[in-house]
Design an enzyme around this catalytic site. Structure first.
Site, PDB file in Angstrom:
ATOM      1  CE  LYS A 140      -4.506  -1.414   1.443  1.00 30.26           C
ATOM      2  NZ  LYS A 140      -5.627  -1.286   2.337  1.00 30.26           N
TER       3      LYS A 140
ATOM      4  CE  LYS B 134      -8.214  -9.927  -2.275  1.00 30.52           C
ATOM      5  NZ  LYS B 134      -7.949  -9.741  -0.875  1.00 30.52           N
TER       6      LYS B 134
ATOM      7  CE  LYS C  27     -14.076  -3.775  -0.905  1.00 30.81           C
ATOM      8  NZ  LYS C  27     -15.053  -4.400  -0.127  1.00 30.81           N
TER       9      LYS C  27
HETATM   10  P1  AMP Z   1     -11.757  -6.533   1.584  1.00 29.20           P
HETATM   11  O1  AMP Z   1     -12.848  -6.316   0.604  1.00 29.20           O
HETATM   12  O2  AMP Z   1     -10.395  -6.503   0.952  1.00 29.20           O
HETATM   13  O3  AMP Z   1     -11.892  -5.734   2.831  1.00 29.20           O
HETATM   14  O4  AMP Z   1     -11.909  -8.052   2.077  1.00 29.20           O
HETATM   15  C1  AMP Z   1     -12.954  -8.513   2.883  1.00 29.20           C
HETATM   16  C2  AMP Z   1     -12.875 -10.009   2.953  1.00 29.20           C
HETATM   17  O5  AMP Z   1     -13.112 -10.580   1.674  1.00 29.20           O
HETATM   18  C3  AMP Z   1     -11.516 -10.535   3.392  1.00 29.20           C
HETATM   19  O6  AMP Z   1     -11.672 -11.709   4.133  1.00 29.20           O
HETATM   20  C4  AMP Z   1     -10.839 -10.797   2.079  1.00 29.20           C
HETATM   21  O7  AMP Z   1      -9.775 -11.695   2.133  1.00 29.20           O
HETATM   22  C5  AMP Z   1     -12.003 -11.344   1.260  1.00 29.20           C
HETATM   23  N1  AMP Z   1     -11.755 -11.110  -0.164  1.00 29.20           N
HETATM   24  C6  AMP Z   1     -11.628  -9.927  -0.791  1.00 29.20           C
HETATM   25  N2  AMP Z   1     -11.389 -10.102  -2.116  1.00 29.20           N
HETATM   26  C7  AMP Z   1     -11.339 -11.434  -2.308  1.00 29.20           C
HETATM   27  C8  AMP Z   1     -11.118 -12.255  -3.461  1.00 29.20           C
HETATM   28  N3  AMP Z   1     -10.879 -11.748  -4.664  1.00 29.20           N
HETATM   29  N4  AMP Z   1     -11.147 -13.580  -3.292  1.00 29.20           N
HETATM   30  C9  AMP Z   1     -11.388 -14.116  -2.082  1.00 29.20           C
HETATM   31  N5  AMP Z   1     -11.603 -13.421  -0.961  1.00 29.20           N
HETATM   32  C10 AMP Z   1     -11.581 -12.085  -1.070  1.00 29.20           C
END
Ligand code: AMP
Ligand code: TRP
Length: 324
Positions: free
Chosen positions: A114, A196, A199
């Site tokens: 980041k 990955k 968003k």
């Molecule tokens: P975030 O949206 O990055 O805050 O992630 C929230 C949760 O969703 C966390 O447990 C992440 O690891 C999971 N997560 C986010 N993006 C992915 C993805 N592309 N595949 C699997 N898990 C995800």
């Protein structure tokens, strides 16, 4: 009935993606009946680490909470709350800060990434994992679930708990079982399946995408020139990612999905996937509108419920540190 207390956090930044759904929400749906309580924290304070001008954090919290319930989490069992409403989170983060070094925090992969991409080394980005550790220990959870990218932060949580408990001479911070869902835990970007789905990327599927958008995105998903459909994430990341999505949505093992799809070509497979996705999303989207209408009331009730637990824990910690 078992008395499992489950905890997880999810950032308040934008909408929920298919990655969030399959990687983070799906595993919770699977174990919801085995839990006494499922605590889901919307981590608005975590989202502040990279300030976004004009971003309405509160509205976003309500959208995410509504979506989570719309995905099938049950209101009676699942307490979704907003991190910034419970000041004990930031307070505990401060009290835990002496038990970790700046050097250790600087080695966190997410911080390094980041820092590079945002071109800032601000203090919140660095200390973010300490706040996450505070979240983890405030509710005496038995089970904490995170995505693969958060693994390093869990190691840090264990270190902090060990140091803190050593200092206190007792196990004041209860180490939960940590779980990182394996298959399907990582959903990849549709255009660049080596990354990955996120968003912050350009090519994610939002749980609120309309059917036409799904058609466009899945048809445009990168695959390869080999017609046959089989799972091989190293050599064929694109098609393997689509198989993962298909299998999870269908509640199948990937081998079952492969078998089912063995006579389809890419085009036919994509049409099937579009159909499946749109069916799932339309159910979620309908329920989302109903929840959004009364989410504020639900979340306020949850905030109050959890505030009591957090206050109790903080009292014990402050007493131990002779702050009480
Ligand atoms: P975030 O949206 O990055 O805050 O992630 C929230 C949760 O969703 C966390 O447990 C992440 O690891 C999971 N997560 C986010 N993006 C992915 C993805 N592309 N595949 C699997 N898990 C995800
Ligand atoms: N940092 C997590 C993420 O970005 C979200 C989070 C904050 C969390 N606090 C937590 C997850 C505590 C589990 C436990 O995904």
């Amino acid at each position: 009935m078992s008395k499992l207390r489950f905890f997880t956090g999810i950032q308040a930044s934008g909408t929920l993606t298919l990655g969030n759904y399959l990687g983070a929400i799906y595993p919770i749906l699977k174990i919801q009946d085995e839990c006494e309580i499922i605590i889901i924290m919307i981590a608005d304070l975590h989202s502040l680490t990279v300030p976004k001008p004009n971003f309405n954090y509160r509205k976003n919290c309500y959208e995410i909470a509504s979506l989570l319930y719309a995905c099938g989490l049950k209101e009676e069992k699942c307490k979704i709350f907003i991190q910034s409403e419970i000041k004990e989170h930031t307070e505990l983060a401060w009290l835990l800060s002496p038990y970790i070094t700046v050097g250790e925090l600087g080695r966190m992969i997410q911080y390094k990434e980041k820092k590079k991409s945002e071109e800032t080394g601000n203090l919140a980005l660095l200390s973010y994992p300490v706040l996450m550790v505070a979240d983890i220990f405030l509710y005496d959870a038995d089970l904490v679930v995170v995505g693969q990218d958060q693994q390093q932060h869990l190691e840090l949580a264990k270190n902090i708990a060990k140091n803190f408990n050593n200092f206190c001479g007792k196990e004041l911070l209860k180490l939960p079982t940590f779980d990182i869902p394996k298959f399907g835990a990582k959903i990849m970007d549709l255009k660049d399946p080596t990354k990955k789905m996120s968003k912050s990327g350009n090519d994610y599927i939002s749980l609120l995408d309309e059917p036409e958008k799904i058609v466009k995105k899945i048809k445009g998903a990168l695959t390869d020139s080999e017609e046959k459909i089989y799972y091989d994430p190293a050599k064929r990341p694109g098609i393997s990612n689509l198989i993962t999505i298909y299998a999870l949505l269908n509640d199948q093992k990937k081998e079952e999905a492969e078998r089912e799809l063995q006579n389809s070509n890419h085009y036919q497979f994509k049409l099937k996937l579009i159909d499946l996705l749109n069916k799932k999303l339309s159910v979620i989207q309908k329920s989302y509108s109903d929840y959004f209408f009364r989410i504020q009331e639900i979340v306020e009730k949850n905030n109050k419920h959890l505030k009591i637990l957090a206050e109790k824990k903080m009292f014990l910690i402050k007493k131990e540190l002779k702050l009480k």
